[in-house]
Write a protein that holds these residues in place. Structure first.
Motif, PDB file in Angstrom:
ATOM      1  N   ASP A   1       0.804  -1.222   0.000  1.00 19.59           N
ATOM      2  CA  ASP A   1       0.000   0.000   0.000  1.00 19.59           C
ATOM      3  C   ASP A   1       0.836   1.270   0.000  1.00 19.59           C
ATOM      4  O   ASP A   1       0.280   2.370  -0.035  1.00 19.59           O
ATOM      5  CB  ASP A   1      -0.913   0.020   1.233  1.00 19.59           C
ATOM      6  N   HIS A   2       2.168   1.123   0.060  1.00 18.62           N
ATOM      7  CA  HIS A   2       3.041   2.297   0.141  1.00 18.62           C
ATOM      8  C   HIS A   2       4.200   2.191  -0.854  1.00 18.62           C
ATOM      9  O   HIS A   2       5.360   2.016  -0.470  1.00 18.62           O
ATOM     10  CB  HIS A   2       3.580   2.456   1.561  1.00 18.62           C
ATOM     11  N   PRO A   3       3.916   2.299  -2.142  1.00 17.16           N
ATOM     12  CA  PRO A   3       4.983   2.202  -3.143  1.00 17.16           C
ATOM     13  C   PRO A   3       5.987   3.338  -3.087  1.00 17.16           C
ATOM     14  O   PRO A   3       7.068   3.237  -3.671  1.00 17.16           O
ATOM     15  CB  PRO A   3       4.217   2.209  -4.471  1.00 17.16           C
ATOM     16  N   GLU A   4       5.646   4.422  -2.387  1.00 17.47           N
ATOM     17  CA  GLU A   4       6.592   5.538  -2.258  1.00 17.47           C
ATOM     18  C   GLU A   4       7.766   5.175  -1.344  1.00 17.47           C
ATOM     19  O   GLU A   4       8.816   5.829  -1.379  1.00 17.47           O
ATOM     20  CB  GLU A   4       5.877   6.787  -1.739  1.00 17.47           C
ATOM     21  N   ILE A   5       7.621   4.132  -0.514  1.00 20.97           N
ATOM     22  CA  ILE A   5       8.712   3.653   0.348  1.00 20.97           C
ATOM     23  C   ILE A   5       9.375   2.494  -0.376  1.00 20.97           C
ATOM     24  O   ILE A   5       8.870   1.372  -0.378  1.00 20.97           O
ATOM     25  CB  ILE A   5       8.179   3.217   1.726  1.00 20.97           C
TER      26      ILE A   5
END
Length: 328
Positions: A197-201
């Protein structure tokens, strides 16, 4: 023009001090970061030049190799220890980018380069959760021929672009890190995160943490290694599918196998399922194909990239067959 400060670090401790003080980015060769700055996708308040960090390539007493994060890709690919003991790494580096890019790019920067997904790069035209969390992913229903078939999520289907990292994953490389809390070591296979859910990380690095060196263990005895990259054209193209393999065969049976895939997932994909299926079994084309089938059983292709599933299976089978000497 977005203003930022610039400072050149004298050593790793200095880099961590400078990098942890503000919203900073570490600058190596700049072959990826400068493009992201131009596109205003990256907007750091400060750049910390880390080209002064170690670029040494040193043989270890245990037979392994220690590579400084500031080593240029060309220097690594041409180093005699790499060419003779880790040919899969040399071939992977030479398959990635032009000679000019390899001359500038550093090992640390190569590992941390960001996706080349066109939806990520087009900040004005498309939604991208990696660029703007919660915005959406236009690649899922867009033109997604080059995107992931393994390890993706509803939030992101971008692939990791590095050739070098695929070889490092197959070689069981460790990445040495330094940050405000001290030093630690992370296996290359665990450095990059799947998007969830957090592709930015994208990695497990803490804010301000820095890659200092990459360590390769001694090559397993009686093994051979190979890297093969399948792409749309012979040069200046990212992988549709790539395979890095290390294989040992004795008396017609697989004694050791390390396998990693590129171009198919948001991180360098270590093919553990295929490895488990092959270890101790016959070194035959049929066994190689069956292992590839098992590895790709959970693939979820998108509208335009279903061909990658069969392409990956065939490439795995061909690479292992070549390393095994073409055994039937």
């Amino acid at each position: 023009m977005i203003p930022f400060t610039y400072a050149r670090a004298g050593d790793a401790a200095d880099a961590v001090r400078l990098g942890g003080a503000t919203d900073a980015k570490y600058l190596g060769g700049g072959t990826n970061l400068v493009d992201l700055l131009r596109e205003t996708i990256e907007r750091p308040a400060a750049l910390v030049d880390v080209t002064g960090l170690s670029s040494a390539i040193e043989e270890r007493e245990n037979g392994g190799l220690l590579i400084g994060a500031a080593a240029r890709n060309t220097a690594v690919a041409e180093h005699r220890f790499v060419r003779t003991r880790y040919p899969v790494l040399s071939r992977a580096i030479l398959a990635g980018g032009s000679a000019q890019i390899r001359n500038m790019a550093t090992v640390g920067g190569n590992i941390l380069q960001r996706t080349r997904c066109p939806y990520f790069y087009d900040a004005d035209g498309f939604r991208c959760n990696k660029r703007n969390p919660g915005q959406g992913c236009d690649a899922r229903d867009g033109f997604n021929r080059t995107h992931a078939i393994l390890g993706a999520s509803s939030a992101c289907v971008a692939v990791h672009p590095s050739d070098m990292c695929v070889a490092l994953a197959a070689l069981d490389a460790d990445v040495h890190l330094r940050g405000a809390a001290g030093t630690r070591t992370v296996p290359l296979t665990e450095l990059h995160r799947l998007p969830g859910d957090h592709p930015e990380i994208e990695t497990v690095l803490e804010p301000g943490e820095l890659i200092t060196t990459v360590e390769l263990p001694a090559p397993p005895p009686k093994t051979r290694s190979l890297y093969r990259k399948v792409r749309d054209r012979a040069s200046y193209a990212f992988a549709l599918v790539s395979v890095a393999a290390v294989l040992g065969v004795e008396d017609g049976r697989v004694t050791d196998v390390r396998l990693a895939l590129g171009g198919v997932a948001p991180k360098p994909w270590r093919a553990r399922t295929a490895e488990n299926a092959l270890t101790g079994g016959p070194a035959t084309t049929q066994a190689f194909r069956a292992a590839a089938e098992a590895e790709l059983a959970d693939a979820i292709p998108l509208r335009d990239n279903g061909f990658k599933v069969e392409l990956a299976k065939r490439t795995i089978t061909a690479v292992l067959g070549e390393l095994a000497g073409g055994q039937a």
